[in-house]
Scaffold this motif. Structure first.
Motif, PDB file in Angstrom:
ATOM      1  N   GLY A  31       0.723  -1.231   0.073  1.00 55.87           N
ATOM      2  CA  GLY A  31       0.141  -0.019   0.007  1.00 55.87           C
ATOM      3  C   GLY A  31       0.877   1.453  -0.284  1.00 55.87           C
ATOM      4  O   GLY A  31       0.274   2.575   0.528  1.00 55.87           O
ATOM      5  N   LEU A  32       2.097   1.195  -0.420  1.00 53.87           N
ATOM      6  CA  LEU A  32       2.965   2.320  -0.348  1.00 53.87           C
ATOM      7  C   LEU A  32       2.389   3.311  -1.391  1.00 53.87           C
ATOM      8  O   LEU A  32       1.943   3.018  -2.476  1.00 53.87           O
ATOM      9  CB  LEU A  32       4.255   2.136  -0.897  1.00 53.87           C
ATOM     10  N   SER A  33       2.598   4.731  -1.396  1.00 55.55           N
ATOM     11  CA  SER A  33       2.506   5.849  -2.050  1.00 55.55           C
ATOM     12  C   SER A  33       3.672   5.649  -3.214  1.00 55.55           C
ATOM     13  O   SER A  33       4.515   5.243  -3.124  1.00 55.55           O
ATOM     14  CB  SER A  33       2.466   7.078  -1.377  1.00 55.55           C
ATOM     15  N   TRP A  34       2.896   6.338  -4.441  1.00 53.84           N
ATOM     16  CA  TRP A  34       3.916   6.116  -5.515  1.00 53.84           C
ATOM     17  C   TRP A  34       5.231   7.245  -5.017  1.00 53.84           C
ATOM     18  O   TRP A  34       6.338   6.909  -5.825  1.00 53.84           O
ATOM     19  CB  TRP A  34       3.189   6.611  -6.835  1.00 53.84           C
ATOM     20  N   GLN A  35       4.932   7.985  -4.202  1.00 55.34           N
ATOM     21  CA  GLN A  35       6.016   8.930  -4.045  1.00 55.34           C
ATOM     22  C   GLN A  35       7.124   8.486  -2.840  1.00 55.34           C
ATOM     23  O   GLN A  35       8.196   9.045  -2.653  1.00 55.34           O
ATOM     24  CB  GLN A  35       5.574  10.135  -3.510  1.00 55.34           C
ATOM     25  N   THR A  36       6.800   7.313  -2.059  1.00 51.65           N
ATOM     26  CA  THR A  36       7.619   6.751  -0.983  1.00 51.65           C
ATOM     27  C   THR A  36       8.894   6.291  -1.865  1.00 51.65           C
ATOM     28  O   THR A  36       9.053   5.578  -2.581  1.00 51.65           O
ATOM     29  CB  THR A  36       6.758   5.671  -0.318  1.00 51.65           C
ATOM     30  N   SER A  37      10.107   6.637  -0.901  1.00 54.18           N
ATOM     31  CA  SER A  37      11.336   6.360  -1.403  1.00 54.18           C
ATOM     32  C   SER A  37      11.743   5.380  -0.277  1.00 54.18           C
ATOM     33  O   SER A  37      11.400   5.240   0.705  1.00 54.18           O
ATOM     34  CB  SER A  37      12.301   7.381  -1.331  1.00 54.18           C
ATOM     35  N   PRO A  38      12.844   4.514  -0.443  1.00 51.08           N
ATOM     36  CA  PRO A  38      13.493   3.994   0.439  1.00 51.08           C
ATOM     37  C   PRO A  38      13.978   4.774   1.678  1.00 51.08           C
ATOM     38  O   PRO A  38      13.884   4.198   2.831  1.00 51.08           O
ATOM     39  CB  PRO A  38      14.889   3.272  -0.197  1.00 51.08           C
ATOM     40  N   ASP A  39      14.363   6.038   1.370  1.00 49.79           N
ATOM     41  CA  ASP A  39      14.762   6.691   2.573  1.00 49.79           C
ATOM     42  C   ASP A  39      13.721   7.242   3.453  1.00 49.79           C
ATOM     43  O   ASP A  39      13.643   6.930   4.661  1.00 49.79           O
ATOM     44  CB  ASP A  39      15.528   8.157   2.076  1.00 49.79           C
ATOM     45  N   SER A  40      12.554   7.476   3.044  1.00 49.99           N
ATOM     46  CA  SER A  40      11.268   7.745   3.791  1.00 49.99           C
ATOM     47  C   SER A  40      10.768   6.523   4.313  1.00 49.99           C
ATOM     48  O   SER A  40      10.170   6.634   5.557  1.00 49.99           O
ATOM     49  CB  SER A  40      10.186   8.554   2.722  1.00 49.99           C
TER      50      SER A  40
END
Length: 246
Positions: free
Chosen positions: A27-36
């Motif tokens: 369910g991750l946002s498309w904007q989510t990065s490994p860092d976040s």
């Protein structure tokens, strides 16, 4: 599919493919990065590795990833929290490699449970996907008798047991752009312990009995974790037994 990895800490286990500290994050946002992703989950414990899975062609996030904790107790802390929010979305952490359940559970079988199917998935989609691993003898989806819609899970039977071993070792699979979970199906003796087994001869059984048979009740906070992920698991709903298990 390829993974966009965050920085990894040293000390990886000898068998990373069965790491009990590894979690699947859906369910991750498309904007989510490994860092976040790391920034959010680091409050639960030291993170050895995190990644967001991306389409190798478009390089866009596929909406899920993995987080591996150094200490398995961090997994319990994540599961103990009822909801998780990241980048304005409710995300869905699950144990990537579920812990061993009851010792009586079978280790070799031709039949497996498939959970988390999308509402648009039909039986042919399931058959076509799993036939890449080996010959499928039978496949079924479990339906709600009132709405005549499937409940998001079913069973697949292969010609040989080795195929089930291979499919369940991978554990998470993608069918129609949705991650589904595969587990070995269990005999009725495991699905219905003493006091419940009398209902096993063609009578409906509740979700708790079904989840026990799948080994799911051995997971931490399982009702919260899988109740959200599998919309076919309302607590009061009952299911007909899908025949004998192989």
């Amino acid at each position: 599919m390829e993974g966009d990895r965050g920085q990894s800490a040293p000390g990886s286990p000898n068998d990373p493919h069965q790491d009990p500290g590894k979690m699947f994050i859906g369910g991750l946002s498309w904007q989510t990065s490994p860092d976040s992703l790391r920034d959010y989950f680091c409050k639960f414990g030291e993170i050895r590795e995190c990644m967001v899975m991306r389409d190798p062609t478009t390089k866009r996030s596929r909406g899920f990833g993995f987080v591996t904790f150094s200490d398995v107790t961090s997994v319990d802390k994540v599961l103990a929290q009822r909801q998780h929010h990241l980048d304005s979305k409710v995300i869905d952490p699950k144990v990537a490699f579920p812990r061993r359940a009851q010792p009586k559970m079978v280790t070799r079988t031709k039949k497996m449970f498939v959970g988390g199917l999308s509402s648009s998935t039909v039986i042919e989609d399931v058959k076509v996907y799993f036939e890449q691993f080996g010959k499928v003898e039978d496949a079924m989806l479990m339906f709600d008798k009132t709405t005549n819609r499937h409940r998001g899970f079913g069973f697949v039977t292969f010609e040989i047991e080795d195929v089930v071993e291979k499919v369940c070792e991978i554990h998470f699979h993608e069918i129609n752009n949705k991650m589904v979970e595969c587990k070995k199906a269990q005999p009725k003796e495991v699905m219905f312990p003493t006091g419940v087994r009398g209902r096993a001869c063609g009578l409906p059984y509740t979700v708790d009995a079904f989840m026990l048979g799948m080994g799911m009740l051995s997971y931490p906070n399982i009702v919260t974790t899988y109740g959200r992920g599998y919309t076919g698991f309302p607590p009061s709903y009952s299911y007909e037994i899908p025949g004998e298990f192989s």
